[in-house]
Design a protein around this motif. Structure first.
Motif: not given
Length: 146
Positions: A3-4, A6, A15, A17, A123-126, A129-130, A138
């Motif tokens: 995860y990173r 976001y 939010h 970003d 907030v993280y993203y996997r 999945e990108l 990114r």
């Protein structure tokens, strides 16, 4: 790949970003006639300062000297108390445009700066999945969140 980071959720409507250097507000008003969107952008130094404070000053103050080192000196810039005050002043003005309190970033005399807001959530993203093109984009912005 894991995860990173976001960005951050600030309250229910704001939010942050990181990769797009944007802080935006989406109102939670649920009427058809009320559509509200506001967005502000950051220059490089302001982005680094805001991000560093969100990551490190939510539970304890960050000293002025630490900010000088991490935000200015680490990027071959010359720090000064006046420059720090100016960036913080402009940052607080921008945060106020989105409805955040004037003391969102609070100076605790003799101790440093702290995020004075209880509802800030990372907030993280996997990464796995990108889509491929998003991973490359990114990678260019990852150095901001280090």
């Amino acid at each position: 790949m894991g995860y990173r980071l976001y960005g951050f959720m600030i309250g229910d409507e704001i939010h942050f970003d990181i990769s797009n250097r944007r802080l935006y507000r989406l109102t939670d008003s649920h009427t058809e006639k009320s559509i509200a969107f506001a967005s502000i952008y950051f220059n490089e130094t302001m982005l680094r300062l805001f991000l560093y404070l969100l990551m490190n000053a939510r539970s304890q103050p960050v000293t002025k000297e630490e900010l000088f080192e991490k935000i200015w000196e680490a990027h071959n810039l010359s720090p000064s108390t006046q420059r720090l005050w100016q960036v913080l002043h402009n940052l607080n003005n921008k945060l106020g445009l989105l409805g955040l309190p004037r003391d969102f970033i609070l100076n605790i005399r003799g101790r440093g700066y702290i995020i004075n807001y209880p509802d800030v959530i990372p907030v993280y993203y996997r990464v796995s999945e990108l889509p491929t093109h998003a991973v490359k984009k990114r990678e260019k912005t990852d150095n901001l969140s280090e």
